[in-house]
Scaffold this motif. Sequence first.
Motif, PDB file in Angstrom:
ATOM      1  N   PRO A 160       0.842  -1.196   0.000  1.00  0.00           N
ATOM      2  CA  PRO A 160       0.000   0.000   0.000  1.00  0.00           C
ATOM      3  C   PRO A 160       0.878   1.246   0.000  1.00  0.00           C
ATOM      4  CG  PRO A 160       0.163  -0.869   2.212  1.00  0.00           C
ATOM      5  CD  PRO A 160       0.862  -1.855   1.314  1.00  0.00           C
ATOM      6  N   LEU A 161       0.303   2.364  -0.378  1.00  0.00           N
ATOM      7  CA  LEU A 161       0.979   3.647  -0.227  1.00  0.00           C
ATOM      8  C   LEU A 161       0.685   4.148   1.177  1.00  0.00           C
ATOM      9  CD1 LEU A 161       2.441   6.236  -1.139  1.00  0.00           C
ATOM     10  CD2 LEU A 161       0.250   7.028  -2.057  1.00  0.00           C
ATOM     11  N   LEU A 162       1.720   4.386   1.947  1.00  0.00           N
ATOM     12  CA  LEU A 162       1.578   4.968   3.282  1.00  0.00           C
ATOM     13  C   LEU A 162       1.971   6.431   3.211  1.00  0.00           C
ATOM     14  CD1 LEU A 162       1.210   4.897   6.378  1.00  0.00           C
ATOM     15  CD2 LEU A 162       3.606   4.172   6.543  1.00  0.00           C
ATOM     16  N   TRP A 163       1.042   7.299   3.529  1.00  0.00           N
ATOM     17  CA  TRP A 163       1.307   8.732   3.545  1.00  0.00           C
ATOM     18  C   TRP A 163       1.074   9.203   4.976  1.00  0.00           C
ATOM     19  CZ3 TRP A 163       0.187  12.144  -1.259  1.00  0.00           C
ATOM     20  CH2 TRP A 163       0.792  13.400  -1.097  1.00  0.00           C
ATOM     21  N   ALA A 164       2.160   9.487   5.682  1.00  0.00           N
ATOM     22  CA  ALA A 164       2.079   9.833   7.095  1.00  0.00           C
ATOM     23  C   ALA A 164       2.442  11.295   7.320  1.00  0.00           C
ATOM     24  CB  ALA A 164       3.008   8.939   7.903  1.00  0.00           C
ATOM     25  N   VAL A 165       1.689  11.929   8.204  1.00  0.00           N
ATOM     26  CA  VAL A 165       1.998  13.275   8.663  1.00  0.00           C
ATOM     27  C   VAL A 165       2.229  13.168  10.167  1.00  0.00           C
ATOM     28  CG1 VAL A 165       1.207  15.652   8.897  1.00  0.00           C
ATOM     29  CG2 VAL A 165       0.572  14.325   6.877  1.00  0.00           C
ATOM     30  N   VAL A 166       3.400  13.617  10.616  1.00  0.00           N
ATOM     31  CA  VAL A 166       3.769  13.478  12.025  1.00  0.00           C
ATOM     32  C   VAL A 166       4.092  14.847  12.608  1.00  0.00           C
ATOM     33  CG1 VAL A 166       5.328  12.363  13.668  1.00  0.00           C
ATOM     34  CG2 VAL A 166       4.701  11.184  11.555  1.00  0.00           C
ATOM     35  N   ASP A 167       3.559  15.109  13.784  1.00  0.00           N
ATOM     36  CA  ASP A 167       3.874  16.357  14.475  1.00  0.00           C
ATOM     37  C   ASP A 167       5.347  16.359  14.871  1.00  0.00           C
ATOM     38  OD1 ASP A 167       3.946  18.381  16.775  1.00  0.00           O
ATOM     39  OD2 ASP A 167       1.883  18.569  16.058  1.00  0.00           O
ATOM     40  N   GLU A 168       6.033  17.472  14.688  1.00  0.00           N
ATOM     41  CA  GLU A 168       7.453  17.545  15.022  1.00  0.00           C
ATOM     42  C   GLU A 168       7.706  17.211  16.490  1.00  0.00           C
ATOM     43  OE1 GLU A 168      11.210  20.722  15.024  1.00  0.00           O
ATOM     44  OE2 GLU A 168       9.379  21.187  13.881  1.00  0.00           O
ATOM     45  N   ALA A 169       6.754  17.522  17.355  1.00  0.00           N
ATOM     46  CA  ALA A 169       6.924  17.228  18.779  1.00  0.00           C
ATOM     47  C   ALA A 169       7.117  15.736  19.013  1.00  0.00           C
ATOM     48  CB  ALA A 169       5.712  17.733  19.562  1.00  0.00           C
ATOM     49  N   ALA A 170       6.428  14.900  18.222  1.00  0.00           N
ATOM     50  CA  ALA A 170       6.569  13.452  18.363  1.00  0.00           C
ATOM     51  C   ALA A 170       7.971  12.993  17.987  1.00  0.00           C
ATOM     52  CB  ALA A 170       5.540  12.739  17.496  1.00  0.00           C
ATOM     53  N   LEU A 171       8.595  13.695  17.060  1.00  0.00           N
ATOM     54  CA  LEU A 171       9.937  13.326  16.611  1.00  0.00           C
ATOM     55  C   LEU A 171      11.020  13.850  17.548  1.00  0.00           C
ATOM     56  CD1 LEU A 171       9.451  14.029  12.796  1.00  0.00           C
ATOM     57  CD2 LEU A 171       9.226  11.850  14.006  1.00  0.00           C
ATOM     58  N   ARG A 172      10.672  14.823  18.338  1.00  0.00           N
ATOM     59  CA  ARG A 172      11.636  15.379  19.301  1.00  0.00           C
ATOM     60  C   ARG A 172      11.506  14.760  20.688  1.00  0.00           C
ATOM     61  NH1 ARG A 172      14.671  19.567  17.910  1.00  0.00           N
ATOM     62  NH2 ARG A 172      14.258  20.623  15.929  1.00  0.00           N
ATOM     63  N   ARG A 173      10.432  14.057  20.935  1.00  0.00           N
ATOM     64  CA  ARG A 173      10.219  13.419  22.230  1.00  0.00           C
ATOM     65  C   ARG A 173      11.067  12.148  22.295  1.00  0.00           C
ATOM     66  NH1 ARG A 173       5.245  13.327  21.861  1.00  0.00           N
ATOM     67  NH2 ARG A 173       4.836  15.248  23.027  1.00  0.00           N
TER      68      ARG A 173
END
Length: 284
Positions: A160-173
């Motif tokens: 499948p095509l996975l198109w994800a949008v992630v909040d920057e806060a989640a990547l910095r935690r």
Amino acid sequence: MAVRILVGAQLRRLREERGLTRAEAAEPIRASESKISRMELGRVGFKERDVLDLLSLYGVHDERERATLLERVREANTSSWWHPYSDVTPNWFQRYLGLEATAMLIRTYEVQFVPGLLQTEDYARAVVRLGHGSAREDEVARRVSLRIQRQQVLSRPDPPLLWAVVDEAALRRPVGGVQVMRDQLEALITIVTKMPNVKLQVIPLAAGGHAAAGGAFTILRFPQQDLADLVYIEQLTSALYLDKREDVDRYFEAVNRLFVEAAPIKETFQILDRIIRDLGETPR
């Protein structure tokens, strides 16, 4: 589970084309209206005799068409790949696993964690421990194994095509610690570089409020016309499955705005690299 859902959707389509209510469909197989509903949603197994009786009621008499659907029924009644993990997988999540396995497009927004389909083993272990703090180590290991095995959907021949949008806060935690987070971010860079069916966008902290302030969600689209788009919202002890057109349209509007408000895909690599540098060096 995925095949079960497809069989249920086909039975619903045939019933609706015939202009019958669930109650009218239930009578010939000596069942309740709620059972027909569960069958059409793919939440229960199928008895071949019941399916044959329903096909007759729905005016399906072509032997080839009946045989094809019966073959799907037999496939639907076999155990799914996650069956060995049923002791650590609630029923409400097993339904999602079936839907995810048959989806052709997965659009997801995450505000607290890296999406499960993109998590490293160490990061997944840290997330599992957050949600199941009293679990034994062997249970944690099984939950992590389930999550990692689930990721194989992205590398199958027809992914499948996975198109994800992630909040920057989640990547910095730093879930699991700084080094675990660094490894996770580096893994994301590898994924978005090498897997063309995975698209990742980041909502910068500087963006302020945005369209999906209500929380994380996933929208699934399927190749089968019998299956409508579906919104999945996971909670602590259950999940919501929204398939009403007005609900799905509302979430489509939100995710489309997220794609615009997030940093462009071409900037994802630079954003991840900057966050890694901001985390600093940590001895292994």
